[in-house]
Design an enzyme around this catalytic site. Structure first.
Site, short mmCIF file in Angstrom:
data_model
loop_
_atom_site.label_atom_id
_atom_site.label_comp_id
_atom_site.label_asym_id
_atom_site.label_seq_id
_atom_site.Cartn_x
_atom_site.Cartn_y
_atom_site.Cartn_z
N LYS A 6 0.84 -1.20 0.00
CA LYS A 6 0.00 0.00 0.00
C LYS A 6 0.87 1.24 0.00
O LYS A 6 1.76 1.38 0.84
CB LYS A 6 -0.90 0.00 1.24
CG LYS A 6 -1.77 1.26 1.35
CD LYS A 6 -2.76 1.15 2.49
CE LYS A 6 -2.28 1.76 3.79
NZ LYS A 6 -2.14 3.21 3.79
N LYS A 13 -7.54 8.10 -1.29
CA LYS A 13 -8.83 8.52 -0.70
C LYS A 13 -9.41 9.77 -1.38
O LYS A 13 -9.59 10.82 -0.74
CB LYS A 13 -8.67 8.79 0.80
CG LYS A 13 -8.15 7.62 1.62
CD LYS A 13 -8.16 7.93 3.10
CE LYS A 13 -7.72 6.79 3.97
NZ LYS A 13 -6.26 6.52 3.95
N ARG A 16 3.43 -1.24 10.63
CA ARG A 16 4.56 -1.30 11.56
C ARG A 16 4.95 -2.68 12.09
O ARG A 16 6.14 -2.92 12.28
CB ARG A 16 4.32 -0.30 12.71
CG ARG A 16 4.47 1.12 12.23
CD ARG A 16 3.83 2.12 13.15
NE ARG A 16 2.38 2.02 13.09
CZ ARG A 16 1.55 2.84 13.74
NH1 ARG A 16 2.04 3.80 14.51
NH2 ARG A 16 0.24 2.69 13.63
N THR A 35 -11.21 5.36 10.84
CA THR A 35 -11.19 4.75 12.18
C THR A 35 -10.71 5.74 13.23
O THR A 35 -10.83 5.48 14.43
CB THR A 35 -10.30 3.48 12.20
OG1 THR A 35 -9.08 3.78 11.54
CG2 THR A 35 -10.98 2.32 11.51
N ASP A 76 -3.50 4.29 -2.02
CA ASP A 76 -4.47 4.73 -1.01
C ASP A 76 -4.50 6.26 -0.96
O ASP A 76 -3.91 6.88 -0.08
CB ASP A 76 -4.00 4.13 0.34
CG ASP A 76 -4.86 4.53 1.51
OD1 ASP A 76 -6.02 4.92 1.32
OD2 ASP A 76 -4.34 4.46 2.66
N ASP A 125 -14.09 14.66 -4.06
CA ASP A 125 -14.28 15.96 -4.72
C ASP A 125 -15.57 15.86 -5.53
O ASP A 125 -16.31 14.87 -5.41
CB ASP A 125 -13.06 16.27 -5.61
CG ASP A 125 -12.84 17.78 -5.78
OD1 ASP A 125 -13.84 18.50 -5.92
OD2 ASP A 125 -11.68 18.22 -5.80
O1 C5P Z 1 1.36 0.49 11.06
P1 C5P Z 1 -0.08 0.09 10.97
O2 C5P Z 1 -0.30 -1.40 10.83
O3 C5P Z 1 -0.91 0.71 12.07
O4 C5P Z 1 -0.55 0.74 9.59
C1 C5P Z 1 -1.88 0.72 9.15
C2 C5P Z 1 -1.98 1.44 7.84
O5 C5P Z 1 -3.35 1.53 7.47
C3 C5P Z 1 -1.45 2.88 7.84
O6 C5P Z 1 -0.94 3.16 6.55
C4 C5P Z 1 -2.69 3.69 8.11
O7 C5P Z 1 -2.60 5.00 7.59
C5 C5P Z 1 -3.75 2.89 7.35
N1 C5P Z 1 -5.11 3.09 7.80
C6 C5P Z 1 -5.52 2.86 9.10
N2 C5P Z 1 -6.82 3.07 9.45
C7 C5P Z 1 -7.71 3.47 8.53
C8 C5P Z 1 -7.31 3.69 7.21
C9 C5P Z 1 -5.99 3.48 6.87
O8 C5P Z 1 -4.71 2.47 9.95
N3 C5P Z 1 -8.97 3.62 8.86
#
Ligand code: C5P
Length: 232
Positions: free
Chosen positions: A31, A60, A209, A117, A58, A63
Site C-alpha cells: 500500500k 482517498k 509497523r 477509524t 491509497d 471531490d
Molecule cells: O502500522 P499500521 O499497521 O498501524 O498501519 C496501518 C496502515 O493503514 C497505515 O498506513 C494507516 O494510515 C492505514 N489506515 C488505518 N486506518 C484506517 C485507514 C488506513 O490504519 N482507517
C-alpha cells in the site's frame, strides 16, 4: 486480487521503500499512501511494479464527481491494482470514479473509505451531524458504495461482520488495525489479530509497523501471512 497481507509502505522516501522491498524474494501486495505518493509521484509506483508487486494506491479521493472521474482516468494509467475514494463524496461521485477508472483499465478494483477509524462516535454526532451509531453510519456508506458499483470498502475488522451480512462475502472488506498476538499496538485503538480478522469476514488485511519496523521484516511478514491465510 492477491490474498496476501497488504504491507503499508509508510516510509519517508523512495530509497527506504526500495531497500525494504529488496529484502523479499516473492511477489507482495503493498500500500502506497498519500504522504509517499505526493513526494515521489508515479516513479515510485513504476519501480515497485518492476519488482512484480501489486499496489493499493491509497489516495482517498473526495471531490465533485467530474473531478474525481477525471482523476481516476489518470490513476488508471499508473498500473495499480486497487484505489479508493471517500464514500462521503456520494453515490454520483463513486459512479463517476469507477467509470473514469474503467475507461482505461477495467481490471483495477475500487473501494470506499466509510468512516475513518480515527473518527469517534462523538465527532460523528457533533461535527458531522450524523445522529446514528458508528456501526449504522459505516453500514450506510458500505451499502451506498455497493449500489454505486464499487468492489468493497476499507473498514475496521470489527465492522466487517455486519458488512458481510449486508453486502455479501465477495464484497471486499480491506481492514487495517491488525496486530499479531503480543505485538505493540502503537496508536491503533480497535485492533484484532490476523486470525480474528479472518473469522470476522475481512477479505484483505493491511499491516504496517508490525512488519516495517520489525527487526526481521521477512520473518514477521511470513508469520502474519501464515496466521491470516490458515483459515482462509
Ligand atoms: O502500522 P499500521 O499497521 O498501524 O498501519 C496501518 C496502515 O493503514 C497505515 O498506513 C494507516 O494510515 C492505514 N489506515 C488505518 N486506518 C484506517 C485507514 C488506513 O490504519 N482507517
Amino acid at each position: 486480487m492477491r490474498k496476501e497481507p497488504i504491507i503499508a509502505l509508510d516510509f519517508a522516501s523512495q530509497d527506504e521503500v526500495m531497500s525494504f522491498l529488496h529484502q523479499f524474494n516473492e511477489p507482495l501486495f503493498v500500500k502506497v499512501g498519500m504522504e509517499l505518493f505526493y513526494q515521489t509521484g508515479p516513479e515510485l509506483l513504476k519501480s515497485i511494479k518492476a519488482l512484480g508487486h501489486d499496489i493499493f494506491l491509497d489516495l482517498k479521493l473526495h471531490d465533485i464527481p467530474n473531478t474525481v472521474g477525471k482523476a481516476m482516468e489518470g490513476l488508471a494509467k499508473l498500473d495499480v491494482d486497487l484505489v479508493n475514494v471517500h464514500a462521503a463524496g456520494g453515490q454520483d461521485m463513486m459512479k463517476r470514479a469507477i467509470e473514469g477508472l474503467h475507461k482505461h483499465n477495467p481490471q483495477i478494483k475500487i473501494i470506499a473509505v466509510t468512516q475513518l477509524t480515527s473518527t469517534t462516535e462523538e465527532q460523528l454526532h457533533d461535527e458531522q451531524n450524523i445522529q446514528t451509531s458508528m456501526e449504522e453510519a459505516v453500514l450506510n456508506y458500505a451499502v451506498l458504495a455497493q449500489k454505486a458499483g464499487l468492489h468493497g470498502v476499507v473498514c475496521s475488522p470489527l465492522e466487517a461482520k455486519i458488512i458481510q451480512e449486508q453486502c455479501g462475502k465477495s464484497f471486499l472488506k480491506v481492514t487495517p488495525g491488525i496486530r499479531p498476538k503480543n505485538s505493540a499496538t502503537h496508536d491503533q485503538k480497535r485492533i484484532t489479530t490476523p486470525e480474528d480478522a479472518q473469522k470476522l469476514g475481512s477479505t484483505h488485511i493491511v499491516v504496517g509497523r508490525p512488519i516495517t519496523q520489525s527487526d526481521n521484516p521477512v520473518e514477521s511478514y511470513h508469520q502474519i501471512k501464515e496466521s491470516w491465510l490458515k483459515n482462509g
